[in-house]
Scaffold this active site. Sequence first.
Site, short mmCIF file in Angstrom:
data_model
loop_
_atom_site.label_atom_id
_atom_site.label_comp_id
_atom_site.label_asym_id
_atom_site.label_seq_id
_atom_site.Cartn_x
_atom_site.Cartn_y
_atom_site.Cartn_z
N ASP A 9 32.73 1.71 32.93
CA ASP A 9 32.29 1.09 31.71
C ASP A 9 30.92 1.67 31.40
O ASP A 9 30.28 2.26 32.26
CB ASP A 9 32.21 -0.43 31.98
CG ASP A 9 31.66 -1.18 30.80
OD1 ASP A 9 32.02 -0.83 29.68
OD2 ASP A 9 30.87 -2.11 31.02
N LYS A 10 30.48 1.55 30.18
CA LYS A 10 29.16 2.09 29.87
C LYS A 10 28.08 1.00 29.89
O LYS A 10 27.18 1.01 30.70
CB LYS A 10 29.16 2.80 28.52
CG LYS A 10 27.82 3.42 28.17
CD LYS A 10 27.78 3.93 26.77
CE LYS A 10 27.69 2.83 25.73
NZ LYS A 10 26.39 2.15 25.71
N THR A 11 28.27 0.06 28.96
CA THR A 11 27.21 -0.91 28.75
C THR A 11 27.06 -1.80 29.98
O THR A 11 28.02 -2.40 30.42
CB THR A 11 27.55 -1.79 27.54
OG1 THR A 11 28.07 -0.94 26.53
CG2 THR A 11 26.35 -2.53 27.05
N THR B 21 34.45 2.89 27.00
CA THR B 21 33.53 1.93 26.44
C THR B 21 34.04 1.41 25.10
O THR B 21 34.76 2.10 24.39
CB THR B 21 32.13 2.55 26.27
OG1 THR B 21 31.29 1.59 25.66
CG2 THR B 21 32.17 3.80 25.43
N GLY B 22 33.65 0.19 24.82
CA GLY B 22 33.98 -0.37 23.52
C GLY B 22 32.98 0.10 22.49
O GLY B 22 33.16 -0.08 21.29
N GLU C 44 18.10 -0.24 16.00
CA GLU C 44 17.24 -0.76 14.95
C GLU C 44 16.24 -1.75 15.52
O GLU C 44 15.08 -1.74 15.19
CB GLU C 44 18.09 -1.47 13.89
CG GLU C 44 18.78 -0.52 12.97
CD GLU C 44 19.22 -1.21 11.70
OE1 GLU C 44 19.52 -2.42 11.78
OE2 GLU C 44 19.24 -0.55 10.65
N ASP D 278 31.16 -4.36 34.42
CA ASP D 278 30.37 -5.56 34.71
C ASP D 278 30.78 -6.75 33.86
O ASP D 278 30.39 -7.86 34.15
CB ASP D 278 28.88 -5.28 34.49
CG ASP D 278 28.56 -5.13 33.03
OD1 ASP D 278 29.40 -4.58 32.29
OD2 ASP D 278 27.46 -5.55 32.61
#
Lengths: 1150, 380
Positions: A404-406, A675-676, A498, A796
Amino acid sequence: MAGSKTERGVSWEVRANGRHFHQSCRRKSVLCFRWGRYADNVVRSYKYTPLTFLPLNLYEQFQRAANLFFLLIVVLQCVPIIATIPWYSTMLPLLLVLLVRGFKDLATDVGRRRSDAQINHRPCDILTPEGFETVKWKDVRVGDILRIHKDKVIPADLLLLCSTEPHSLCYVETADIDGETNLKFRQALNVTHAELNGDSAKQNLGSFDGIVWCEEPNGNLHSFKGELHWKGERHLLDTDHLLLRGTVLRNTDTAYGLAIYTGSDSKILQNCGRLKLKKTRVEILLNKTVLVILLFMVTTTLLLAVGAGLFEYRVSHQYDVVSVLQRDSSPGYLGFLSFWGYIILLSPSMPMSLYITFEVIHMVHCFLIGRDLEMYWEDNDSPAQARTTTLNEELGQVGHLLSDKTGTLTQNRLLFRQCFIAGHIYGDMAGEFKPPDLSWNRFSCGGTKFSDQRLVDKLRERSSPECQEFFTALALCHTVMSEWRDGLPHYQAASPDEEALVCAARELGWVFLSRTRETLTISEMGLTRNYQLLAILDFTSKRRRMSVLVRDPGGQLKLYCKGADMVVLERLQGNWLLQESTERALELFAQGCLRTLCVAVRSVPETLWTEWSRALSQAGTATGNQDTALEDIYEQMEKDLTLLGVTAIEDRLQEGVPETIASLRRAGVKVWVLTGDKTETAVNVGYACKLMDPDTILIEGEELRQLLESPSPDVRLMSKEKEVWTTRAEKSKAALVISGPELAELTKTPEWGAKFVALSDQCQSVLCCRVTPAQKAEVVEMVRTHSTSITMAIGDGANDVNMIKTAHIGVGLCGVEGSQAVQNADFALAQFSFLRRLLLVHGHWSYYRVCILLRYFLYKTTAFALVHIWYSFYNGFSAQPMYESWFISLYSTMYTSLPIQCTGFFEQDVSAKSCLRWPEIYSVGQKKQLFNPFVLAVTLLYSLYTSIIIFFIPMGILQYSALDFQTLAVTVETSVVLTTTVEVILHTKFWTKWNIAAVVFSLVVFFLSTLALHSARLFTASPKDYFFLGASPNAFSTPEVWLTIFVTTCIAVLPSITIRALGVVLTNPNKHKIHSSKNESVELQRFQRGTFQRRSSYAVSQGKGFGKLITTGVGLHSAAPPKDGRVTADGLKKESSQGSHREMNGDVSC
Amino acid sequence: MRFVGRTSHVCDVYYGRSIRKAEKLIQVRPCGERDRSNRMKNEGETTERPDNTAFTQQRLPAWQPILSAGIIIPGFLLIGLAFIGIGVGLFLTSQTIQVLERDYTGIAKDSPCFSCTIPNTPNCTCEITFALSELFKGPIFFYYGLSNYYQNFRKYGVSKDYNQLTGDTQYFKSPDNFCFPFDYDSKKNPIVPCGAIANSMFNDTFELYQIINGTKKQVPLDGKGISWWTDYNLKYRNPVLVDGSFAKAFNGTVKPINWPKPAYELDLTDQNNNGFLNQDFLVWMRRSALPDFRKLYRRITEGDYSGGLPAGNYSLTVHYNYPVMSFDGKKKVVFSNVSWMGGKNDFLGIAYLVVGSLCVVMSVVMLIVYAKFKFSDDDV
């Protein structure tokens, strides 16, 4: 009516406040029967109940072929006519195996129950006739109306009825569901908002009697179809009205919802998949081997039975001494009996105690993983833990790591690290971070990692208009909402980028204070200024930029634009200055793995604005292709820009991620990122964490499609494709990038999946972006089916649960986001970087140890049991055991188990340090070098050889003497024990004192217990069971026996010793391998250099941003400017209207 | 199977003191927020921090033998030479042992015992003569041998009642099932000792004479202590005398079908050699491992022959009772003297010689391989 509802696919009925109605259809289950419609809100991840434990666990255990086989043997041994060895010799080990395993299963299940209970006992508020009452999650039923407070986890899938925010808007964080940490908004139906909200929300809700008809529970997180029937009207519902279980309510004081799906019906749990029993590849091969042994055994037994029949037919009938014993049965019947007799006799060749040793070794390895200090994370006090205790050796064989990434690779913290303004680069990456003195700024909240005193000075002295303009742009050009807490603005952004930019501007004195639909209030170095917001040209992934058109307090019209470097730079005014230094800055930022955005400005003449706004409003009302029309109009405005500067944002990686990934790549592990999140972010992270080299080419979209669409669907034509492939990516590296929708297409056509995996094998990595949890699992499944390697999934969040469960090995990170992933994972780690040690050290050791263990076990049991075959030729195929029955039951449990277990615990073929320094060692496991059919065949052949030696040498020697059967038995027994002990000594390379003790202990136990079993004391107690009285003392006092044992053992182990010696002689002189691996580590550093591709992107939600919300003015109540009177009249006017709105909602949040 | 860097870690430092017992093996330790809340972080004792012990950190001090060609090649050579030495010793010792074997089955028509092979010749006696050209050194062991006789047949082997043979009279009445069909006779009388082994006891007897000038001088045969000490003293016991009579202890039982006389009459001259303690019975009951076997019959240790059998002519009188013709069995007598390593056994010495030479050959092969590799390595 009902028929039409079924047609519309809405057959799930939920009656608000209809507890009694739903109670009657509660889902209940007994054993495997279940009835009723609505699940309760209880999570049940456990497997057993007190009632079902025994049958279910035994059923599971006897699914293991070996256990079943031994049960059969025990049953056979109870039939006196074929009982060649007494029943206890099999029963005792079998009981031990069942007990240990059962106890372990029980302990795991109790652990699961405990963690379930923790979730089920979380509190929440439901509406009862007496008002809101705090109950436990598990008591929530369909049809209940719930009150959710800010920052609370939502306990069930709810239909949002109303909230305290304007327009009944509410914000949710879906990190646990899809991994995105930015907020999403959900809005209640207008009708419920209007009717239920207000001061008397409680009463209104209490009398709410709407009926929701919606689709049956399903796992699709992004769609929902339903309708609300209330007061005779039908209102359509979609996913925007739904609050999913597991999401967290943010920025919203209170939200009220109607429970629609509870417990196992909820979308996230529907996505979880079922708990599967994971088997390691080694175990599968072991089972196959056991099957082969079984087949061999049955065949041999058949032949021996035929032998017995023949013996009876040819010899025995003349031989009255024997034939009388056969009770005049036919040779066929005797052969049949002797078949079963031999099955029992040869059953010890099935390594039953292997399974228990296997389990013990696994448990110890898991324990050691949990106790490893180097995988202990001080910050949240969590050591690594192995939750599934059967997968250890698989850790040493991982070929694909799907991450997963995040939250896994990245910390999900974006930091403004550097900027480029007017030819200068501000901010320092290399040096120590010194927080600059920002005490002059009363809005500073801290938390940035940007430090450059030069810039701060310039800004304070107001000596650089470029810098001021740059930060004005940052403070204005965004869709961030502000919220006031403790007198400070807190920002809520759809895109973490942002937020980072606006925060950075705030820290440096350009504070975005608030916004209304038409204004933006910022404080420029303490001076509050009001900008009129004319238009927001919102971000889309196609445009890759966003702009705002504002009228500054001076009345001038300005367009501020920020976006990816490519799109912004090509829209700049003709000959812009500083082109070279800008390019260099972008290059530099890319090297630092920073994400860049270009910021530009344009002064817009009034006439252009009026013209343009007319075109805009026309486009807005035009029917047809509105989006493209808008894009064209935006395009007209976003040109002739002047570059203000470049921002560089760091997507903070977890500690040690690049090193870990580099190490794993050297170890031959393919790392995929699922990843989403959106493509740009994933690619950027991919480069940052050394997943891809800087010069790696990305293959995506149409190109990937072309590669996959070979003329023939036959996968065997891969070679042709490879040609295509090599021409495309010759001498360069490539990575595949694929997005969710493309993936959906891919998984539909299985042959594409195979091609994709084959293609990916030639690439450095694969990035799958914007994928749903279910798709993550599909990708894992695809890799599992189309490649032979072991897959490991790491994540995670709750969105990773499915993939964690699908992969061969699932790893959960116990991070900040909930513990769903950990609950379902096989291993839990605190940090991604611990993966390196888990795989390279623990995995490798486990694999090595387990393989040694299995090979040795197969060797020792088969070598021991096959002796019976050879003896058959000399005893008329009468199934006469070669050994004493006690020896048979004690051999594998007592005499030969401890040394190999010690080896299994402590063996280290290479030290931990070397494992980490030379990750290439890891490929031993990936290539299955230590446990494959060939190795197994060699092992079994060797054991066959050993059994031949162990029988025929003593037989050959002792046939010339007057020694009896018992002496031969003792001789063969001792030879077997000594041979297997020498063999384990040869296997052990890492001698701790425990290994030595175990070897000595086993031998001593063998000799002592043999002498004891042959002693007079036991014989007098039970002559029938201990009839070997005196055999061993007599044998051990005969020199001939010792000479025989010695030479037998030597011949038996000679091949093993010779092969090892040859290995040493062959490998010792050349140490090429070590040198070569050293060279590679040099190469590792090289990939710091080389050309870097610029990466400029913008991470926003895959959903819509807040732009539309702002322009429609919905949800802007929190735009509360400081009440210190420094706001312009315009602002005040808006403020008052917002204020009244707020009062209406009864909200006093400010 | 060889790993990269296998020699690089020899000097890794291992340290540590205590081994913590792996008691808490099956422990589900949850991690994450849930349990962090109920853990007091400030107190060091509640932390999950693993112990820093040599065992848990897998730093146990260990000895890692690293073998090199320099050890292995001479090692193989030395071991090989040692084996060859032992082998030569054993082989030479075996050569000094004298063995005399005579088959007396009587298959051939001209063989002395041929007449006894004809069925229904009770109390048949035949005489086998042999000549010794030199002294047959004593002590001499006198064996009888049977071949093609499956004493190791499983059902035969279990066909006895250990309890009965310990002299426990309660088992005299009800022999073990394993004895079937030798547990009761046709009149349902229990057989003692029951079972196939006892029933098939070898019953040829021998007398040895030295022929000195045409007269026969009997060679005394010593039948004492030919069985195992444990068998005679522990495993087999006679029943307690009833009314001072040994025979009465066997009341209500019958002799094994094939026996000419009951167990209590096996040796009426010596009570210590009677019943279950009869040496010949004990020797027979210790069943053989292989279908061709020999069992000790007597020793020649007494009188004029304590030093062995002098050169001369001998005659062995065989009381031929035991039928073997039906199953192509063979009977033989064996005279042998022994050395420290037991009887004559060339196979043992040869086995050692073979292993020894294999080791030597291997060491030479390895030396060649090693030299070749080293050479090619230098080239590089």
